[in-house]
Write a protein that holds these residues in place. Structure first.
Motif, PDB file in Angstrom:
ATOM      1  N   ALA A 124      35.779  11.589 -54.754  1.00  0.00           N
ATOM      2  CA  ALA A 124      34.926  12.532 -54.019  1.00  0.00           C
ATOM      3  C   ALA A 124      35.760  13.588 -53.311  1.00  0.00           C
ATOM      4  N   ALA A 125      36.876  13.158 -52.710  1.00  0.00           N
ATOM      5  CA  ALA A 125      37.770  14.105 -52.038  1.00  0.00           C
ATOM      6  C   ALA A 125      38.393  15.056 -53.050  1.00  0.00           C
ATOM      7  N   ALA A 126      38.740  14.535 -54.234  1.00  0.00           N
ATOM      8  CA  ALA A 126      39.323  15.388 -55.263  1.00  0.00           C
ATOM      9  C   ALA A 126      38.329  16.457 -55.706  1.00  0.00           C
ATOM     10  N   LEU A 127      37.061  16.076 -55.891  1.00  0.00           N
ATOM     11  CA  LEU A 127      36.037  17.058 -56.259  1.00  0.00           C
ATOM     12  C   LEU A 127      35.837  18.085 -55.158  1.00  0.00           C
ATOM     13  N   THR A 128      35.915  17.653 -53.919  1.00  0.00           N
ATOM     14  CA  THR A 128      35.720  18.570 -52.787  1.00  0.00           C
ATOM     15  C   THR A 128      36.795  19.651 -52.763  1.00  0.00           C
ATOM     16  N   THR A 129      38.023  19.303 -53.175  1.00  0.00           N
ATOM     17  CA  THR A 129      39.097  20.301 -53.154  1.00  0.00           C
ATOM     18  C   THR A 129      38.831  21.457 -54.118  1.00  0.00           C
ATOM     19  N   LEU A 130      37.937  21.255 -55.100  1.00  0.00           N
ATOM     20  CA  LEU A 130      37.636  22.329 -56.048  1.00  0.00           C
ATOM     21  C   LEU A 130      36.882  23.482 -55.385  1.00  0.00           C
ATOM     22  N   ALA A 131      36.410  23.271 -54.159  1.00  0.00           N
ATOM     23  CA  ALA A 131      35.790  24.377 -53.422  1.00  0.00           C
ATOM     24  C   ALA A 131      36.814  25.452 -53.067  1.00  0.00           C
ATOM     25  N   ALA A 132      38.098  25.121 -53.202  1.00  0.00           N
ATOM     26  CA  ALA A 132      39.143  26.119 -52.933  1.00  0.00           C
ATOM     27  C   ALA A 132      39.056  27.290 -53.908  1.00  0.00           C
ATOM     28  N   ALA A 133      38.559  27.051 -55.128  1.00  0.00           N
ATOM     29  CA  ALA A 133      38.463  28.134 -56.120  1.00  0.00           C
ATOM     30  C   ALA A 133      37.478  29.214 -55.668  1.00  0.00           C
ATOM     31  N   PRO A 134      36.206  28.878 -55.372  1.00  0.00           N
ATOM     32  CA  PRO A 134      35.309  29.933 -54.886  1.00  0.00           C
ATOM     33  C   PRO A 134      35.701  30.483 -53.518  1.00  0.00           C
ATOM     34  N   LEU A 135      36.384  29.671 -52.698  1.00  0.00           N
ATOM     35  CA  LEU A 135      36.875  30.186 -51.418  1.00  0.00           C
ATOM     36  C   LEU A 135      37.912  31.274 -51.659  1.00  0.00           C
ATOM     37  N   GLY A 136      38.804  31.035 -52.602  1.00  0.00           N
ATOM     38  CA  GLY A 136      39.764  32.069 -52.971  1.00  0.00           C
ATOM     39  C   GLY A 136      39.079  33.301 -53.532  1.00  0.00           C
ATOM     40  N   ALA A 137      37.989  33.073 -54.302  1.00  0.00           N
ATOM     41  CA  ALA A 137      37.229  34.205 -54.843  1.00  0.00           C
ATOM     42  C   ALA A 137      36.621  35.040 -53.723  1.00  0.00           C
ATOM     43  N   LEU A 138      36.114  34.372 -52.695  1.00  0.00           N
ATOM     44  CA  LEU A 138      35.532  35.092 -51.556  1.00  0.00           C
ATOM     45  C   LEU A 138      36.577  35.954 -50.863  1.00  0.00           C
ATOM     46  N   ILE A 139      37.779  35.421 -50.703  1.00  0.00           N
ATOM     47  CA  ILE A 139      38.857  36.191 -50.072  1.00  0.00           C
ATOM     48  C   ILE A 139      39.218  37.399 -50.932  1.00  0.00           C
ATOM     49  N   LEU A 140      39.281  37.201 -52.241  1.00  0.00           N
ATOM     50  CA  LEU A 140      39.617  38.297 -53.144  1.00  0.00           C
ATOM     51  C   LEU A 140      38.540  39.375 -53.160  1.00  0.00           C
ATOM     52  N   VAL A 141      37.273  38.973 -53.115  1.00  0.00           N
ATOM     53  CA  VAL A 141      36.178  39.949 -53.068  1.00  0.00           C
ATOM     54  C   VAL A 141      36.311  40.821 -51.826  1.00  0.00           C
ATOM     55  N   ALA A 142      36.597  40.195 -50.701  1.00  0.00           N
ATOM     56  CA  ALA A 142      36.745  40.952 -49.458  1.00  0.00           C
ATOM     57  C   ALA A 142      37.970  41.851 -49.500  1.00  0.00           C
ATOM     58  N   PHE A 143      39.036  41.372 -50.138  1.00  0.00           N
ATOM     59  CA  PHE A 143      40.293  42.122 -50.154  1.00  0.00           C
ATOM     60  C   PHE A 143      40.246  43.329 -51.085  1.00  0.00           C
ATOM     61  N   SER A 144      39.591  43.159 -52.233  1.00  0.00           N
ATOM     62  CA  SER A 144      39.672  44.189 -53.281  1.00  0.00           C
ATOM     63  C   SER A 144      38.398  45.006 -53.428  1.00  0.00           C
TER      64      SER A 144
END
Length: 397
Positions: A157-177
């Motif tokens: 369950a914890a391993a699956l939760t870490t996959l939220a880092a991908a869309p979190l990174g996408a959110l940062i990139l959307v704001a940045f670019s």
């Protein structure tokens, strides 16, 4: 020497597109962890993948048609929805609710991928697609290695939760670019009437070929594991083949990033098409070495032709709407390919899969050939005009 703005890759858009198409590359380990958390049998894996890919196709279609009308906040909202869906995945017990969550995740990532890929392909289309494929293969390989270690240490369950880092990174990139990508994606371009007609034909032909090559790739890739197991090939060998295939695909992505092709596209399509059929032939013998070689060939061929045809289609049109369509063909092909393969296999068995793949590859090669023939017909007239201008100049007129 720093390259001009027209030669540079738009790196934030490339990375965002890589994150947007990450899920298919990590599905094997993702589905294994999902089964551990929710006690899902492998029979249900197809439904989960279909829900995610259907959502991605819907998000891609939405962005293709209305991408210019969606405000930047809309893409930030999509990234936020993907974060919530990723966090909810390990905690959603009801199967119907799980499919809904994965569909929302796929839809959000489909929106992000299509818009980001269109922006990335505005300057160097071949380089952009090659870079996205390369990053996706490297990132998915790293995640496939890291997730089992996290699962062992903290639980699936914890391993699956870490996959939220991908869309979190996408959110940062959307704001940045936000500002730079929007400016590059909407630059006005003009063309002569004759050039516009030719560009339109080549664009649609190569985009159609891209869709068909992705369909044929997914047909074979989806059933490669089942065909291997049926032939008596062990899971360990299948895993080795997938890992080596990913490395071969990454190396191929680097080689095809150049904007000018060395091999004519129809020839590339024919060679790639033959490599896509290799796993079907290899599993008939049941040998481990032929199967590994076939999977490596499939990754080399599919990466080469998808990057090349996607780049050709994007370069053939200066319209951001069409560039979004080219990116959209990737999501559509990933859902249409397995569906066509399932129908063909269900009706005609293993032979049906081979026939369906051959038909798709043949149609794709014909589209590339038609695009080249149409382009060649215009070249003599342009050459004669250039020769006459040169003669006039030499005569001092």
């Amino acid at each position: 020497m720093i390259p001009s703005s027209g030669e540079r890759l738009i790196l934030p858009a490339v990375i965002l597109a890589c994150v947007g198409c990450l899920q298919p590359g990590i599905d094997p380990v993702f589905l294994t962890l999902l089964s551990s958390v929710h006690r899902l049998t492998p029979d249900f894996h197809g439904w989960v993948v279909s829900a995610t890919q259907s959502g991605m196709a819907a998000g891609s279609l939405l962005t293709w048609r209305w991408g210019t009308r969606i405000p930047q906040a809309g893409f930030a909202l999509a990234a936020g929805i993907a974060i919530i869906a990723a966090l909810a995945t390990p905690h959603t017990d009801q199967f119907a609710a799980l499919l809904t969550v994965r569909g929302l995740y796929g839809g959000a990532m489909g929106m992000l991928y299509t818009q980001a890929m269109s922006n990335a392909a505005a300057n160097r289309p071949h380089g952009a697609y090659g870079a996205v494929f390369l990053c996706q293969l490297m990132l998915s390989t790293g995640i496939a290695i890291g997730l089992p270690a996290i699962s062992q240490a903290a639980g699936p369950a914890a391993a699956l939760t870490t996959l939220a880092a991908a869309p979190l990174g996408a959110l940062i990139l959307v704001a940045f670019s936000a500002r730079s990508t929007a400016q590059r994606a909407h630059r006005p371009e003009t063309a002569e009437p004759q050039e516009t007609t030719e560009t339109s034909f080549r664009a649609w032909a190569t985009a159609g070929a891209t869709l068909l090559f992705i369909c044929s790739t997914m047909m074979v890739w989806t059933f490669s594991g089942a065909l291997a197991v049926e032939a008596g090939i062990s899971e360990a060998v299948i895993g080795q083949a997938v890992a080596l295939g990913s490395l071969a695909g990454a190396a191929t992505a680097i080689l095809v990033m150049r904007e000018r092709s060395i091999v004519p596209p129809p020839v590339t399509g024919l060679l790639a098409g033959l490599s896509l059929l290799a796993p079907i032939a290899a599993t008939r013998s049941g040998g481990a070495i032929p199967f590994i070689a076939a999977i490596v060939l499939l990754n080399i061929g599919s990466t080469a032709i998808i990057v090349r045809s996607s780049g050709l289609a994007s370069a053939a049109s200066k319209d951001s709407l069409f560039r979004r369509f080219v990116a959209c063909t990737h999501a559509l092909g990933m859902i249409a390919g397995p569906l066509a393969g399932s129908l063909a296999t269900g009706i005609f068995g293993r032979t049906g899969l081979l026939i369906a793949a051959v038909l798709a590859i043949t149609a794709a090669c014909l589209l590339l050939l038609l695009a080249e023939v149409r382009s060649f017909k215009l070249r003599p007239s342009l050459t004669r005009r250039d020769t006459l201008e040169a003669l006039v100049t030499d005569a001092g007129c």
